[in-house]
Design an enzyme around this catalytic site. Structure first.
Site, PDB file in Angstrom:
ATOM      1  N   GLU A 127      10.851   1.564   9.971  1.00  0.00           N
ATOM      2  CA  GLU A 127      11.772   2.690   9.859  1.00  0.00           C
ATOM      3  C   GLU A 127      10.916   3.928  10.033  1.00  0.00           C
ATOM      4  OE1 GLU A 127      13.409   5.787   8.511  1.00  0.00           O
ATOM      5  OE2 GLU A 127      13.442   4.749   6.578  1.00  0.00           O
ATOM      6  N   GLU A 145       9.711  15.899  15.502  1.00  0.00           N
ATOM      7  CA  GLU A 145       9.987  15.870  14.064  1.00  0.00           C
ATOM      8  C   GLU A 145       9.018  16.805  13.329  1.00  0.00           C
ATOM      9  OE1 GLU A 145       8.757  12.400  11.690  1.00  0.00           O
ATOM     10  OE2 GLU A 145      10.741  12.394  10.792  1.00  0.00           O
ATOM     11  N   LYS A 178       0.856  -1.196   0.000  1.00  0.00           N
ATOM     12  CA  LYS A 178       0.000   0.000   0.000  1.00  0.00           C
ATOM     13  C   LYS A 178       0.886   1.238   0.000  1.00  0.00           C
ATOM     14  CE  LYS A 178      -1.999   2.592   3.008  1.00  0.00           C
ATOM     15  NZ  LYS A 178      -1.853   3.835   2.237  1.00  0.00           N
ATOM     16  N   CYS A 206      13.393  11.181   5.942  1.00  0.00           N
ATOM     17  CA  CYS A 206      13.493  10.883   7.372  1.00  0.00           C
ATOM     18  C   CYS A 206      14.899  11.154   7.896  1.00  0.00           C
ATOM     19  CB  CYS A 206      13.098   9.442   7.636  1.00  0.00           C
ATOM     20  SG  CYS A 206      14.156   8.290   6.761  1.00  0.00           S
TER      21      CYS A 206
HETATM   22  N1  LIG Z   1       9.871   8.501   7.025  1.00  0.00           N
HETATM   23  C1  LIG Z   1       9.339   9.361   7.864  1.00  0.00           C
HETATM   24  O1  LIG Z   1       9.909   9.638   8.861  1.00  0.00           O
HETATM   25  C2  LIG Z   1       8.038   9.974   7.534  1.00  0.00           C
HETATM   26  C3  LIG Z   1       7.425  10.807   8.434  1.00  0.00           C
HETATM   27  N2  LIG Z   1       6.261  11.393   8.106  1.00  0.00           N
HETATM   28  C4  LIG Z   1       5.639  12.256   9.092  1.00  0.00           C
HETATM   29  O2  LIG Z   1       4.389  11.726   9.372  1.00  0.00           O
HETATM   30  C5  LIG Z   1       3.383  12.721   9.268  1.00  0.00           C
HETATM   31  C6  LIG Z   1       2.133  12.105   8.740  1.00  0.00           C
HETATM   32  O3  LIG Z   1       2.346  11.691   7.401  1.00  0.00           O
HETATM   33  P1  LIG Z   1       1.595  10.436   6.865  1.00  0.00           P
HETATM   34  O4  LIG Z   1       1.812  10.194   5.433  1.00  0.00           O
HETATM   35  O5  LIG Z   1       0.185  10.536   7.318  1.00  0.00           O
HETATM   36  O6  LIG Z   1       2.436   9.325   7.618  1.00  0.00           O
HETATM   37  P2  LIG Z   1       1.913   7.998   8.130  1.00  0.00           P
HETATM   38  O7  LIG Z   1       2.944   7.351   8.964  1.00  0.00           O
HETATM   39  O8  LIG Z   1       0.580   8.195   8.750  1.00  0.00           O
HETATM   40  O9  LIG Z   1       1.671   7.213   6.752  1.00  0.00           O
HETATM   41  C7  LIG Z   1       2.604   6.339   6.173  1.00  0.00           C
HETATM   42  C8  LIG Z   1       1.839   5.201   5.530  1.00  0.00           C
HETATM   43  O10 LIG Z   1       1.117   4.490   6.534  1.00  0.00           O
HETATM   44  C9  LIG Z   1      -0.251   4.408   6.190  1.00  0.00           C
HETATM   45  N3  LIG Z   1      -1.022   4.380   7.418  1.00  0.00           N
HETATM   46  C10 LIG Z   1      -1.407   5.434   8.185  1.00  0.00           C
HETATM   47  N4  LIG Z   1      -2.093   5.007   9.259  1.00  0.00           N
HETATM   48  C11 LIG Z   1      -2.133   3.654   9.178  1.00  0.00           C
HETATM   49  C12 LIG Z   1      -2.719   2.641   9.989  1.00  0.00           C
HETATM   50  N5  LIG Z   1      -3.383   2.929  11.096  1.00  0.00           N
HETATM   51  N6  LIG Z   1      -2.577   1.357   9.602  1.00  0.00           N
HETATM   52  C13 LIG Z   1      -1.899   1.047   8.482  1.00  0.00           C
HETATM   53  N7  LIG Z   1      -1.354   1.961   7.663  1.00  0.00           N
HETATM   54  C14 LIG Z   1      -1.440   3.261   8.012  1.00  0.00           C
HETATM   55  C15 LIG Z   1      -0.485   5.612   5.315  1.00  0.00           C
HETATM   56  O11 LIG Z   1      -1.633   5.464   4.536  1.00  0.00           O
HETATM   57  C16 LIG Z   1       0.805   5.644   4.517  1.00  0.00           C
HETATM   58  O12 LIG Z   1       0.770   4.702   3.463  1.00  0.00           O
HETATM   59  C17 LIG Z   1       3.965  13.752   8.319  1.00  0.00           C
HETATM   60  O13 LIG Z   1       3.398  14.993   8.587  1.00  0.00           O
HETATM   61  C18 LIG Z   1       5.402  13.664   8.597  1.00  0.00           C
HETATM   62  O14 LIG Z   1       5.719  14.560   9.624  1.00  0.00           O
HETATM   63  C19 LIG Z   1       5.643  11.146   6.928  1.00  0.00           C
HETATM   64  C20 LIG Z   1       6.217  10.348   5.990  1.00  0.00           C
HETATM   65  C21 LIG Z   1       7.488   9.703   6.224  1.00  0.00           C
HETATM   66  O1  LIG Z   2      17.926   5.255   1.417  1.00  0.00           O
HETATM   67  C1  LIG Z   2      16.966   4.676   1.927  1.00  0.00           C
HETATM   68  O2  LIG Z   2      16.849   3.470   1.845  1.00  0.00           O
HETATM   69  C2  LIG Z   2      15.903   5.396   2.620  1.00  0.00           C
HETATM   70  C3  LIG Z   2      15.901   6.699   2.812  1.00  0.00           C
HETATM   71  C4  LIG Z   2      14.852   7.481   3.427  1.00  0.00           C
HETATM   72  C5  LIG Z   2      13.803   7.103   4.177  1.00  0.00           C
HETATM   73  O3  LIG Z   2      13.681   5.882   4.628  1.00  0.00           O
HETATM   74  C6  LIG Z   2      12.693   8.035   4.536  1.00  0.00           C
HETATM   75  O4  LIG Z   2      12.805   9.208   4.238  1.00  0.00           O
HETATM   76  O5  LIG Z   2      11.701   7.588   5.114  1.00  0.00           O
END
Ligand SMILES: NC(=O)C1=CN([C@@H]2O[C@H](COP(=O)(O)OP(=O)(O)OC[C@H]3O[C@@H](n4cnc5c(N)ncnc54)[C@H](O)[C@@H]3O)[C@@H](O)[C@H]2O)C=CC1
Ligand SMILES: O=C(O)/C=C/C=C(\O)C(=O)O
Length: 503
Positions: free
Chosen positions: A260, A396, A184, A294
């Protein structure tokens, strides 16, 4: 993103059992560049997820479950070749969903997608297995060896910041190890995953091995996957609080998880550094992908004698960034992913001011003209003057922002960097090699760079400590997560008692 029931214009569908399938509901995907409609996306309901799970199980019980590692490695190479062949389609998909500059998606996201498949093809083709010649105290001898078997059906849930890169980072090793996947993508980035589904079919991935479902998290496809009784493991990248929710979903079934999660990454800049090199590296580490990686730096600790100079140079660099349309080659910086995410980032900028920050550049919404006024644009922002324990220095933000703080001693800098509940990444900027090793090694993080940032070797462990995750992926760590070993112990010789009789 809004849910709708308009079905006539669906452009992106779910991919289940080797074919694209219809859906009863759809949602809009809008461009973060200007708010234009990018696609109508079919939202998978519980039945669609059920059907994906059944297809995956059928695939595992069929010929796919009996393929050898060499055969799977060859398949991964075919997928990589198809990614190269469909490079422009993937590029267009990724850029229209995220608004990131074309050159960034070209050099990072799409290139890494092909590299992920090739790297895990190589690893799988050459990986040995654990084996031990065992000698018991009574003289018996045995050969122990651990067979690597697939975990089964792996749920792959990824965010919107590096959509294809992160999806393929998980799908490649999962398939290399013989699993079937139900993936997903984020509701914000459905397009490149859909092209990837086409690529899977073109490369000859058997039906049911790769299933794609679109939708949201709670009460939608994300929850339907993670709570599904037939799922065998979950790999997730995203926010730490979502990781907790998914962990609760996994708990009743005692499922393996690989997470992660977020970060509040520190950079430590020592006064012996080559300032040009440090400023260049810090600019990338704070602002790449509009701060939506991230691994991006949000806390910069700078040794006091060079603090003012580094701050001034970083301000110049931030102000030299060019915000604009992705297809303009001069653009360095795109929008945030959505206006909802911008609202979150802006609320942190307001918090920074309330906490006493001095915003030295940026801090608001830029005026880029009426064409782009519907987009999620934000100014690259730096502030000084906040204590290390201010809230905005601890949570964050996930945007093009950082707080700059002076320090005096190496010990103090290490203490400040490690004083966080996160533990994903750090970077150390110094010309003193011994100090570089010493400080980088004492960071409580999964990945610690010296004089660089985001230089990745796909064989190395990748992940985070504390709130930043559970487990590591990359190289043998991925092979370990995506397989379930069965250890076989075979007697080589029975014990020979001291009087010469056979035991
Ligand atoms: N790699 C990282 O550290 C990331 C951090 N973020 C942070 O997270 C905040 C929220 O962004 P989102 O895209 O909403 O992140 P999220 O962590 O909520 O979403 C990531 C994925 O998880 C899915 N998801 C959300 N809730 C779920 C649940 N209960 N069960 C299963 N799947 C679920 C989402 O549909 C998406 O595919 C952003 O504002 C940002 O600050 C967002 C993306 C990446
Ligand atoms: O290089 C990677 O494999 C991943 C980089 C970045 C992330 O995992 C992220 O921004 O969530």
């Amino acid at each position: 993103m809004t849910a709708t029931t308009t079905l006539s214009a669906i452009t992106l569908r779910n991919f289940v059992g080797g074919r694209f399938v219809e859906a009863d509901r759809a949602f809009e995907k809008r461009s973060p560049v200007d708010g234009a409609l990018v696609a109508m996306v079919a939202e998978a309901d519980r039945n669609t997820v059920d059907s994906a799970m059944r297809s995956a199980r059928t695939a595992l019980e069929g010929p796919w479950g009996r393929t050898g590692a060499g055969e799977r490695a060859a398949l991964l190479r075919r997928i990589a070749d198809r990614i190269d062949a469909r490079f422009d389609d993937l590029l267009a998909a990724e850029v229209s969903d995220t608004g990131k500059p074309l050159h960034l998606a070209r050099g990072l996201d799409i290139a890494r997608a092909a590299a992920n498949f090739r790297a895990f093809a190589d690893m799988m083709a050459s990986a040995g297995i654990d084996s031990y010649l065992t000698e018991m105290p009574d003289g018996r001898r045995a050969l122990n060896y651990a067979l690597r078997k697939p975990v089964g059906i792996v749920g792959v849930i990824v965010p919107w910041n590096l959509p294809l890169l992160l999806l393929t980072w998980k799908v490649a090793p999962a398939l290399a190890c013989g699993n079937a996947v139900v993936v997903k993508p984020s509701e914000e980035t459905p397009s490149s995953a859909t092209v990837l589904a086409e690529i899977m079919a073109e490369a000859g991935v058997p039906e049911g091995v790769f299933n794609l479902v679109h939708g949201f998290g709670p009460d939608s496809a994300g929850e339907f996957i993670t709570t599904h009784p037939d799922l065998d493991g979950i790999t997730f990248t995203g926010e730490s609080s979502t990781g907790s929710t998914i962990m609760r979903a996994a708990a009743p079934y005692v499922r393996p998880v690989s997470f992660e999660l977020g970060g509040k990454n520190a950079a430590l800049v020592f006064d012996d550094v080559d300032i040009d090199r440090a400023v260049d590296g810090l600019t990338r580490s704070i602002f790449t992908n509009t701060g939506q990686v991230c691994l991006c730096t949000e806390r910069v600790y700078i040794q006091r004698p060079i603090f003012d100079e580094v701050v001034a140079r970083l301000v110049d660099s931030a102000e030299a960034l060019r915000l604009g349309r992705p297809e303009d080659e001069a653009t360095t910086t795109g929008p945030l992913i959505s206006t909802a995410h911008r609202q979150k980032v802006l609320s942190y900028l307001e918090l920074a001011r309330d906490e006493g920050a001095r915003v030295v550049t940026g801090g608001g919404i830029p005026d880029l003209g009426s064409d782009l006024s519907g987009g999620a644009w934000i100014e690259p922002t730096l502030w000084t003057g906040l204590a290390h324990n201010a809230r905005v220095m601890r949570e964050e933000v996930f945007g093009p922002v950082a707080g700059l703080i002076p320090f005096d001693t190496e010990e103090e800098a290490i203490g400040l960097a490690n004083d966080t509940k996160y533990g994903l990444a750090a970077s150390v900027w110094t010309n003193d090699l011994e100090r570089g090793h010493r400080v980088a090694g004492s960071m409580r993080v999964g990945i610690s760079w010296v004089n660089n940032w985001f230089m990745r070797d796909l064989r190395s462990p990748f992940g985070g400590a504390g709130l930043s995750g559970i487990g590591r992926e990359g190289g043998m760590h991925s092979l370990a997560f995506y397989t379930e070993p069965t250890n076989v112990c075979v007697t080589l010789s029975d014990a020979t008692p001291s009087d010469g009789r056979q035991a």
